[in-house]
Each structure stands twice: as structure tokens, then as C-alpha cells.
Write an enzyme that holds these catalytic residues in place. Structure first.
Site, PDB file in Angstrom:
ATOM      1  CG  ASP A   1      27.722  53.604  50.207  1.00 55.23           C
ATOM      2  OD1 ASP A   1      27.158  53.340  49.128  1.00 55.23           O
ATOM      3  OD2 ASP A   1      27.530  52.968  51.254  1.00 55.23           O
TER       4      ASP A   1
ATOM      5  N   GLY B   1      30.005  58.173  46.059  1.00 56.76           N
ATOM      6  CA  GLY B   1      29.264  58.976  45.093  1.00 56.76           C
ATOM      7  C   GLY B   1      29.483  58.607  43.649  1.00 56.76           C
TER       8      GLY B   1
ATOM      9  CB  THR C   1      25.392  55.939  41.661  1.00 54.34           C
ATOM     10  OG1 THR C   1      25.795  54.567  41.883  1.00 54.34           O
ATOM     11  CG2 THR C   1      24.096  55.948  40.871  1.00 54.34           C
ATOM     12  CG  LEU C   2      24.911  60.925  43.640  1.00 54.90           C
ATOM     13  CD1 LEU C   2      25.158  61.741  44.898  1.00 54.90           C
ATOM     14  CD2 LEU C   2      23.531  61.219  43.081  1.00 54.90           C
TER      15      LEU C   2
ATOM     16  CE  LYS D   1      27.376  49.446  40.530  1.00 55.58           C
ATOM     17  NZ  LYS D   1      27.080  50.238  41.737  1.00 55.58           N
TER      18      LYS D   1
ATOM     19  CB  THR E   1      25.695  43.843  45.123  1.00 54.21           C
ATOM     20  OG1 THR E   1      26.294  45.038  45.646  1.00 54.21           O
ATOM     21  CG2 THR E   1      26.739  43.045  44.357  1.00 54.21           C
TER      22      THR E   1
ATOM     23  CD  GLU F   1      28.016  53.443  39.589  1.00 47.39           C
ATOM     24  OE1 GLU F   1      27.947  53.410  40.834  1.00 47.39           O
ATOM     25  OE2 GLU F   1      27.035  53.732  38.863  1.00 47.39           O
TER      26      GLU F   1
ATOM     27  CB  ALA G   1      30.196  46.803  42.091  1.00 46.30           C
ATOM     28  N   GLY G   2      31.809  49.349  44.071  1.00 40.36           N
ATOM     29  CA  GLY G   2      32.739  49.484  45.177  1.00 40.36           C
ATOM     30  C   GLY G   2      34.085  50.051  44.759  1.00 40.36           C
TER      31      GLY G   2
END
Length: 218
Positions: free
Chosen positions: A11, A13, A15-16, A34, A38, A101, A103-104
Site C-alpha cells: 500500500d 502506491g 498501482t498509482l 499484474k 489478491t 506490478e 504484489a506487495g
């Protein structure tokens, strides 16, 4: 070629930042992927909406799990397992000019003995590192950058995401100085944290002014 959008944590950013890159470079043929998703929120849909992508510019996930958890555990809850070799091959077979991208963060496990950092070692793609502008970012950013460089991976530079705040300028300056890394840009959010497609287009116009990333998306 391709590049990977990695984060200094969950979290921060990514994805942004991926949407920002796509808003800038989709017209040059870049496509978003991606590989592991999840949770119920589709980051693919978010990026496509913010960056104004066509359907073929946002590729389907290789693995997708409904539980918002670390990929290894989300897979276990779905009675399956992420196969590292399959994942690497599918990513490499997805074509050129990919924005991938993760994940985490870097040490998030995809299986009980295979992390995002292991995936990066296998892919050997250059990495864009996304960091927060807020408190704690110096430690997380420097540790993440050190892990990437020690793994022999190329770091294209940092994108910083967050609110303006009193710490932002010094946090960015300190991270870049101590890491010896390049600055790609920043994505500042208002108090609501809301960002729409029009705002993303405006941000993309001034992002990566030297077009440092274009060489990786040819």
C-alpha cells in the site's frame, strides 16, 4: 524490453505509480500486467481506468485470488500453489514493453520458499521502486534499494507517492542521497486521497521529463 514496479512495502502506491507510467507511455506501446492479484479490488481495472487504457493494454492476471492476503497464503486458501517457473515463463511470454506490478513488497512470499525478490532475480528486468513520502519511508526505501542492488538488479529510480506533509521534501532528498538513486517523479495526493483520470493525465504530462523509462518500453 520491460520493467517492474516494486514497492518498499504494501500500500505504498505501486498501482498509482503503474497508472502514472502507463498514462505516460501507453501511447508508445506499453502494456500493463499484474501477474499475481489478491483481494476483490482489481488493480488492472484501476490502472486501466486512471490511465485510459484500451482492453489489450491491460493484460489479465496469471494468478488471481479472492482473499486479500500475502500471495502464498491466498493461494493456499484457494487450494492451489503459485508455480514459480510457470509464473516466470508466462511473464516473459507476455510480450515486450511490459509494465509489471508486483504484489506487495520485495520480501512478500509467493510460495513458502519463493519471494518477490526471487521472482525479480529470475526475470532480470529493471526495477522502478515506489516509496511513500511519509514517516518511515527512509528506512523502508534504503533497505529495499539495498536488497535490489545486492541481488544484482538494475534500479531505474524512485517514484514517491503520498501527501505533501512537512517531511516530504527531506524524506525524498535523504532517500535519493543515501541510496545514490535516480528520481523519476512524485505523485502527490490531496487530503481525500482521491485521484481521477483527468488528474492522472495532467500528472503524466510532467512525469519522467527526461523519458528515462522509455528505453525500457521499446
Amino acid at each position: 524490453m520491460a520493467l517492474v514496479v516494486a514497492g518498499t512495502g504494501t500500500d505504498v502506491g505501486k498501482t498509482l505509480a503503474s497508472a502514472l507510467i502507463m498514462a505516460k507511455y501507453a501511447r508508445h506501446g506499453a502494456r500493463y500486467l499484474k501477474p499475481v492479484q489478491t483481494g476483490d479490488t482489481s488493480d488492472r481495472a484501476v490502472v486501466a481506468d486512471l490511465a485510459g487504457l484500451q482492453q489489450d493494454q491491460a493484460l489479465s492476471e496469471i494468478y488471481s485470488f479472492s482473499t486479500a492476503a500475502s500471495p502464498h497464503y491466498a493461494a493456499e486458501l484457494a487450494n492451489t500453489i503459485i508455480e514459480p517457473h510457470h509464473l516466470v515463463q508466462q511473464i516473459k511470454n507476455s510480450g515486450r514493453a511490459l509494465v509489471v506490478e508486483l504484489a506487495g513488497g520485495l520480501m512478500v512470499p509467493l510460495t513458502r520458499n519463493y519471494t518477490n525478490l526471487d521472482l525479480l532475480r529470475d526475470l532480470r528486468f529493471p526495477v522502478v521502486l515506489v516509496a511513500s513520502t511519509g514517516l518511515g519511508t527512509i528506512n523502508h526505501s534504503l533497505l529495499s534499494h539495498a536488497a535490489l542492488t545486492q541481488a544484482g538488479l538494475s534500479v531505474c529510480g524512485f517514484i514517491f507517492v503520498g501527501k505533501a506533509g512537512p517531511l516530504k521534501e527531506d524524506n525524498i532528498r535523504t532517500v535519493l542521497q543515501l541510496a545514490g538513486a535516480g528520481y523519476l517523479g512524485e505523485l502527490l495526493l490531496n487530503e481525500s486521497g482521491h485521484l481521477d483520470a483527468a488528474a492522472m493525465r495532467q500528472l503524466a504530462a510532467g512525469f519522467d521529463a527526461a523519458e528515462t523509462l522509455r528505453q525500457y518500453l521499446a
